[in-house]
Motif scaffolding. Sequence first.
Motif, PDB file in Angstrom:
ATOM      1  N   GLU A   3       0.602  -1.582 -10.261  1.00 30.10           N
ATOM      2  CA  GLU A   3       1.579  -0.530 -10.502  1.00 30.10           C
ATOM      3  C   GLU A   3       1.457   0.541  -9.428  1.00 30.10           C
ATOM      4  N   PRO A   4       2.570   1.226  -9.087  1.00 34.26           N
ATOM      5  CA  PRO A   4       2.503   2.290  -8.082  1.00 34.26           C
ATOM      6  C   PRO A   4       1.589   3.441  -8.475  1.00 34.26           C
ATOM      7  N   LEU A   5       1.429   3.688  -9.772  1.00 31.70           N
ATOM      8  CA  LEU A   5       0.556   4.767 -10.219  1.00 31.70           C
ATOM      9  C   LEU A   5      -0.528   4.169 -11.090  1.00 31.70           C
ATOM     10  N   ILE A   6      -1.770   4.460 -10.810  1.00 29.83           N
ATOM     11  CA  ILE A   6      -2.889   3.930 -11.570  1.00 29.83           C
ATOM     12  C   ILE A   6      -2.986   4.709 -12.873  1.00 29.83           C
ATOM     13  N   PRO A   7      -2.924   4.023 -14.050  1.00 27.86           N
ATOM     14  CA  PRO A   7      -2.969   4.731 -15.330  1.00 27.86           C
ATOM     15  C   PRO A   7      -4.189   5.642 -15.441  1.00 27.86           C
ATOM     16  N   GLY A   8      -3.952   6.845 -15.956  1.00 24.70           N
ATOM     17  CA  GLY A   8      -5.041   7.785 -16.180  1.00 24.70           C
ATOM     18  C   GLY A   8      -5.442   8.578 -14.958  1.00 24.70           C
ATOM     19  N   SER A   9      -4.687   8.440 -13.864  1.00 19.06           N
ATOM     20  CA  SER A   9      -5.029   9.189 -12.665  1.00 19.06           C
ATOM     21  C   SER A   9      -3.753   9.649 -11.979  1.00 19.06           C
ATOM     22  N   HIS A  10      -3.916  10.427 -10.938  1.00 18.25           N
ATOM     23  CA  HIS A  10      -2.793  10.886 -10.149  1.00 18.25           C
ATOM     24  C   HIS A  10      -2.851  10.275  -8.753  1.00 18.25           C
ATOM     25  N   VAL A  11      -3.454   9.110  -8.644  1.00 20.20           N
ATOM     26  CA  VAL A  11      -3.620   8.443  -7.360  1.00 20.20           C
ATOM     27  C   VAL A  11      -2.500   7.418  -7.205  1.00 20.20           C
ATOM     28  N   ALA A  12      -1.635   7.622  -6.246  1.00 20.75           N
ATOM     29  CA  ALA A  12      -0.504   6.730  -6.025  1.00 20.75           C
ATOM     30  C   ALA A  12      -0.776   5.765  -4.886  1.00 20.75           C
ATOM     31  N   GLU A  13      -0.217   4.560  -5.008  1.00 18.47           N
ATOM     32  CA  GLU A  13      -0.334   3.582  -3.941  1.00 18.47           C
ATOM     33  C   GLU A  13       0.563   3.972  -2.780  1.00 18.47           C
ATOM     34  N   VAL A  14       0.134   3.600  -1.576  1.00 22.18           N
ATOM     35  CA  VAL A  14       0.894   3.882  -0.356  1.00 22.18           C
ATOM     36  C   VAL A  14       0.891   2.644   0.530  1.00 22.18           C
ATOM     37  N   GLU A  15       1.923   2.555   1.371  1.00 24.93           N
ATOM     38  CA  GLU A  15       2.005   1.445   2.315  1.00 24.93           C
ATOM     39  C   GLU A  15       2.682   1.945   3.585  1.00 24.93           C
ATOM     40  N   CYS A  35       6.604   4.863   6.776  1.00 28.61           N
ATOM     41  CA  CYS A  35       6.142   4.861   5.388  1.00 28.61           C
ATOM     42  C   CYS A  35       7.130   4.054   4.553  1.00 28.61           C
ATOM     43  N   ILE A  36       6.646   3.013   3.873  1.00 28.68           N
ATOM     44  CA  ILE A  36       7.537   2.223   3.029  1.00 28.68           C
ATOM     45  C   ILE A  36       7.210   2.351   1.545  1.00 28.68           C
ATOM     46  N   LEU A  37       6.073   2.956   1.230  1.00 30.40           N
ATOM     47  CA  LEU A  37       5.722   3.281  -0.154  1.00 30.40           C
ATOM     48  C   LEU A  37       4.885   4.541  -0.100  1.00 30.40           C
ATOM     49  N   GLY A  38       5.294   5.540  -0.805  1.00 30.98           N
ATOM     50  CA  GLY A  38       4.567   6.799  -0.725  1.00 30.98           C
ATOM     51  C   GLY A  38       5.247   7.898  -1.482  1.00 30.98           C
ATOM     52  N   PRO A  39       5.062   9.112  -1.028  1.00 32.73           N
ATOM     53  CA  PRO A  39       4.633   9.544   0.296  1.00 32.73           C
ATOM     54  C   PRO A  39       3.152   9.264   0.557  1.00 32.73           C
ATOM     55  N   PHE A  67       8.719  15.668  15.962  1.00 31.04           N
ATOM     56  CA  PHE A  67       8.468  16.101  17.340  1.00 31.04           C
ATOM     57  C   PHE A  67       7.029  16.570  17.556  1.00 31.04           C
ATOM     58  N   GLY A  68       6.070  15.854  16.950  1.00 33.91           N
ATOM     59  CA  GLY A  68       4.661  16.126  17.178  1.00 33.91           C
ATOM     60  C   GLY A  68       4.039  17.193  16.316  1.00 33.91           C
ATOM     61  N   ARG A  69       4.751  17.642  15.289  1.00 36.54           N
ATOM     62  CA  ARG A  69       4.215  18.670  14.390  1.00 36.54           C
ATOM     63  C   ARG A  69       3.282  18.014  13.366  1.00 36.54           C
ATOM     64  N   SER A  70       2.107  18.595  13.166  1.00 39.26           N
ATOM     65  CA  SER A  70       1.153  18.085  12.191  1.00 39.26           C
ATOM     66  C   SER A  70       1.662  18.384  10.779  1.00 39.26           C
ATOM     67  N   VAL A  71       1.678  17.348   9.921  1.00 35.92           N
ATOM     68  CA  VAL A  71       2.111  17.502   8.533  1.00 35.92           C
ATOM     69  C   VAL A  71       1.059  16.891   7.617  1.00 35.92           C
ATOM     70  N   ASP A  72       1.124  17.262   6.333  1.00 40.62           N
ATOM     71  CA  ASP A  72       0.153  16.757   5.361  1.00 40.62           C
ATOM     72  C   ASP A  72       0.563  15.447   4.707  1.00 40.62           C
ATOM     73  N   GLU A  73       1.874  15.123   4.741  1.00 38.95           N
ATOM     74  CA  GLU A  73       2.313  13.876   4.135  1.00 38.95           C
ATOM     75  C   GLU A  73       3.544  13.329   4.844  1.00 38.95           C
ATOM     76  N   LEU A  74       3.734  12.020   4.662  1.00 37.88           N
ATOM     77  CA  LEU A  74       4.846  11.312   5.275  1.00 37.88           C
ATOM     78  C   LEU A  74       5.643  10.648   4.160  1.00 37.88           C
ATOM     79  N   ASP A  75       6.910  11.019   4.055  1.00 36.93           N
ATOM     80  CA  ASP A  75       7.786  10.473   3.011  1.00 36.93           C
ATOM     81  C   ASP A  75       8.271   9.081   3.379  1.00 36.93           C
ATOM     82  N   PRO A  76       8.630   8.276   2.353  1.00 34.03           N
ATOM     83  CA  PRO A  76       9.175   6.942   2.612  1.00 34.03           C
ATOM     84  C   PRO A  76      10.377   6.992   3.555  1.00 34.03           C
ATOM     85  N   VAL A  77      10.507   5.955   4.347  1.00 34.22           N
ATOM     86  CA  VAL A  77      11.489   5.674   5.385  1.00 34.22           C
ATOM     87  C   VAL A  77      11.329   6.535   6.626  1.00 34.22           C
ATOM     88  N   HIS A  78      10.458   7.516   6.620  1.00 39.42           N
ATOM     89  CA  HIS A  78      10.227   8.334   7.807  1.00 39.42           C
ATOM     90  C   HIS A  78       9.141   7.707   8.677  1.00 39.42           C
TER      91      HIS A  78
END
Length: 111
Positions: A3-15, A35-39, A67-78
């Motif tokens: 599952e994309p979200l592990i039951p009982g936690s807030h940890v999501a799968e990413v690809e 990113c195809i699964l996330g963010p 354009f080279g800016r540091s970010v904390d997360e990458l959304d799907p399709v980006h």
Amino acid sequence: MTEPLIPGSHVAEVELQIDQVTVVNPDEATATVRCILGPARRGARFDRIRGSAGAIDLELTQILAHFGRSVDELDPVHTALVTLRGTGVELLTSATPRSGWQAIQGINPPP
């Protein structure tokens, strides 16, 4: 399939799909990815390559987007340039018309 979200936690799968990869040293690579699964968040841990038995343990340590800016997360399709550190860097490959895209899978760190 898990599952994309592990039951009982807030940890999501990413690809992430790898377009181009550059091995910086045996423990670090930079890669242009989509990113195809996330963010996918900084600190995400990747433990498998889709369709491969090769063992990896890579941490997403930097994301450069917009354009080279540091970010904390990458959304799907980006896309972004990311830094991955850990074990299995040598198993990462750039996409070619013959091999297609390689995808790494893992989980985000807890929020």
